[in-house]
Design an enzyme around this catalytic site. Structure first.
Site: not given
Ligand code: NAD
Length: 492
Positions: A148, A172, A175, A225, A280, A381
């Site tokens: 997000f 994808k 959401e 994450s 991030c 985090e």
């Molecule tokens: P998230 O892991 O909750 O969701 C990321 C994506 O995965 C979304 O599209 C979500 O719908 C999908 N998703 C969630 N659970 C899933 C599952 N069980 N199976 C399949 N798909 C699933 O992360 P978030 O809260 O949207 O974003 C924040 C996280 O992203 C933080 O941990 C941040 O550090 C990380 N991030 C990392 C970088 C990097 O370069 N390493 C960059 C940006 C964000």
């Protein structure tokens, strides 16, 4: 009520298993509903990407680049509208949302150079009258699952190079803030991208699993994450796909006693609290070396207290709300756990409300000093505007803290001492390191890639991803006609 559709085969598709509310984090009002796909929609996106794959892979590289050139101009021409969409669904300030789009444009610009960047090599006379060469092929249908926090930039970091390299793509998005992704797909169509080359599907775990498990999809780029990154990394291995899965972070900044403390306090304040700590690469831990700890806290305190928190659409706002009620509660609970574990809350605005926006998901800048490192607030985090400040005696101890942490996305040092900077850049166990830079994200011509649990897979995004989005073929050629018969296996 605005509806966010999927985008499949060049058309919006309003269908799925349910509609999911998209809220404005500043007001807690539902601003849109996004269709969440089930198997039928997921399969139709794969069908569209498969049908478009050969023609796009066989389109001249320069013609593919021309589409990206035109898209880049459209992206910038529409940046105000896109920024408004991002702010409404994510909460970050309009200024920050515009910055995200400008950074995304850098990834598109990199991909415009595809014709110069995705090429193989040739060696002459690798055997008697034998030449050997390599050529880079697209891998096929690529998947991109994005978080997000950068609803435009993360997607374009993946889509741009992948399309330039001749792949078709299924995106994808999160959401939680899906609106901009479909607008991006429309702009690509306006730029001349053929139908089916880029498809957008909304959904959650089931849809992601469906996309991965289909044998026609070849590669997954994931950002989110770490726990989800790891699960999907394993799933793609079982499916026999290539995968780059980028995860969470706990970025440390080491402050040496010789650093200019006013500069450090300015940089820390904007890095730790900007975008409400939801970057991030934000610094979330400052490790002060030596006896300037109290002096730094004295400088940080008034800055954190003065940060202007408000709705992202209000002019002059420095920090907007966090993305959801869940995120707000999780961050507030981690702050309280940190205090219960022994931290001193030098500044605690975590439950501050914003007049006129009392229902918004606001969490104000908060500084936890002297947090024990076994506390969940240090180990996890937080992904909110919470800065942990620790004090150690030596640079070695500061580097050891970074080494012992699960995450290794970014790390930074502030110093005027070249020797300390050199030791730090060599020894810090993180993929992206800053020297007197508080958000050390490399430019697009390098890569975005952490270490340790911040990444699963071995290729970065941006310029490092040409090899991820292509697969090499090696050709050995001999044109002499009288090679004769030989049943041995001879050395070259
Ligand atoms: P998230 O892991 O909750 O969701 C990321 C994506 O995965 C979304 O599209 C979500 O719908 C999908 N998703 C969630 N659970 C899933 C599952 N069980 N199976 C399949 N798909 C699933 O992360 P978030 O809260 O949207 O974003 C924040 C996280 O992203 C933080 O941990 C941040 O550090 C990380 N991030 C990392 C970088 C990097 O370069 N390493 C960059 C940006 C964000």
């Amino acid at each position: 009520m605005r509806t966010v559709s999927h985008w499949i085969n060049g058309k919006p598709v309003e269908d799925g298993v349910q509609r999911h509310p998209v809220t404005d984090p500043a007001t807690d009002t539902i601003v849109a509903e996004v269709w969440l796909a089930g198997d039928v929609i997921a399969d139709s996106a794969i069908d569209a990407a498969a049908a478009a794959a050969d023609a796009w892979a066989n389109t001249n590289m320069s013609k593919r680049a021309h589409v990206l050139f035109r898209f880049r101009d459209l992206l910038l021409a529409n940046k105000d509208e896109l920024a408004q969409l991002i702010t409404t669904e994510h909460g970050k300030t309009l200024d920050d949302a515009t910055g995200e789009i400008m950074r995304a444009a850098e990834s598109v610009e990199l991909a415009c150079g595809g014709p110069a960047l995705a090429h193989g090599i040739t060696s002459l006379q690798t055997g008697p009258n034998i030449d050997t060469r390599s050529m880079m092929h697209p891998v096929g249908i690529c998947l991109g699952i994005t978080p997000f926090n950068f609803p435009v930039m993360m997607g374009l970091m993946m889509v741009s190079v992948s399309l330039a390299a001749g792949n078709t793509f299924i995106w994808k998005p999160s959401e939680q803030d899906p609106g901009a992704s479909v607008r991006i797909a429309e702009l690509f169509q306006e730029a001349g991208l053929p139908d089916g080359v880029l498809n957008v599907v909304h959904g959650q775990q089931d849809v992601v699993n469906r996309l991965i498990d289909d044998p026609r999809t070849q590669a997954l780029s994931f950002v989110g994450s770490s726990d989800v990154a790891h699960i999907l990394y394993q799933r793609t291995a079982v499916a026999g796909m290539r995968c780059q899965a980028f995860g969470g972070a706990k970025n440390h900044m080491v402050v040496m006693p010789d650093a200019d403390l006013d500069t450090v306090a300015d940089q820390l304040t904007s890095s730790a609290f900007g975008a409400a700590g939801q970057r991030c690469m934000a610094i979330s831990v400052a490790v002060v070396v030596g006896d300037v700890y109290e002096q730094l806290l004295e400088r940080l305190t008034p800055r954190a207290e003065a940060v202007r928190m408000n709705s992202g659409v209000v002019a002059g706002t420095e920090v907007g709300p966090v993305v959801s009620r869940n995120a707000q509660q999780r961050i507030q609970e981690l702050v309280e756990a940190g205090i219960a574990d022994g931290a001193t809350a030098v500044v605690n605005r975590s439950r501050e409300q914003v007049p006129g926006y009392e229902n918004g998901y606001f969490v104000g800048p908060t500084i936890l000093a002297g947090l024990p490192i076994d506390s969940a607030a240090y180990q996890q985090e937080i992904f909110g505007p919470v800065l942990v400040v620790l004090n150690v005696d030596t640079l070695d101890e500061a580097i050891a803290l970074i080494k012992n942490h699960r995450y290794g996305n970014g790390a930074s040092i502030f110093t005027n001492n070249g020797s300390a900077a050199n030791q730090f850049t060599r020894e810090a166990t993180a993929g992206m390191v800053g020297v007197n830079v508080a958000i050390p994200v490399p430019v697009a011509t390098y890569a975005v890639q952490g270490w340790k649990d911040s990444v699963y897979g071995d290729t970065g995004l941006n310029n490092a991803s040409w090899s991820f989005y292509t697969r090499p073929k090696y050709i050995t050629s001999r044109w002499e006609t009288n090679a004769g018969m030989d049943f041995g296996f001879r050395p070259n």
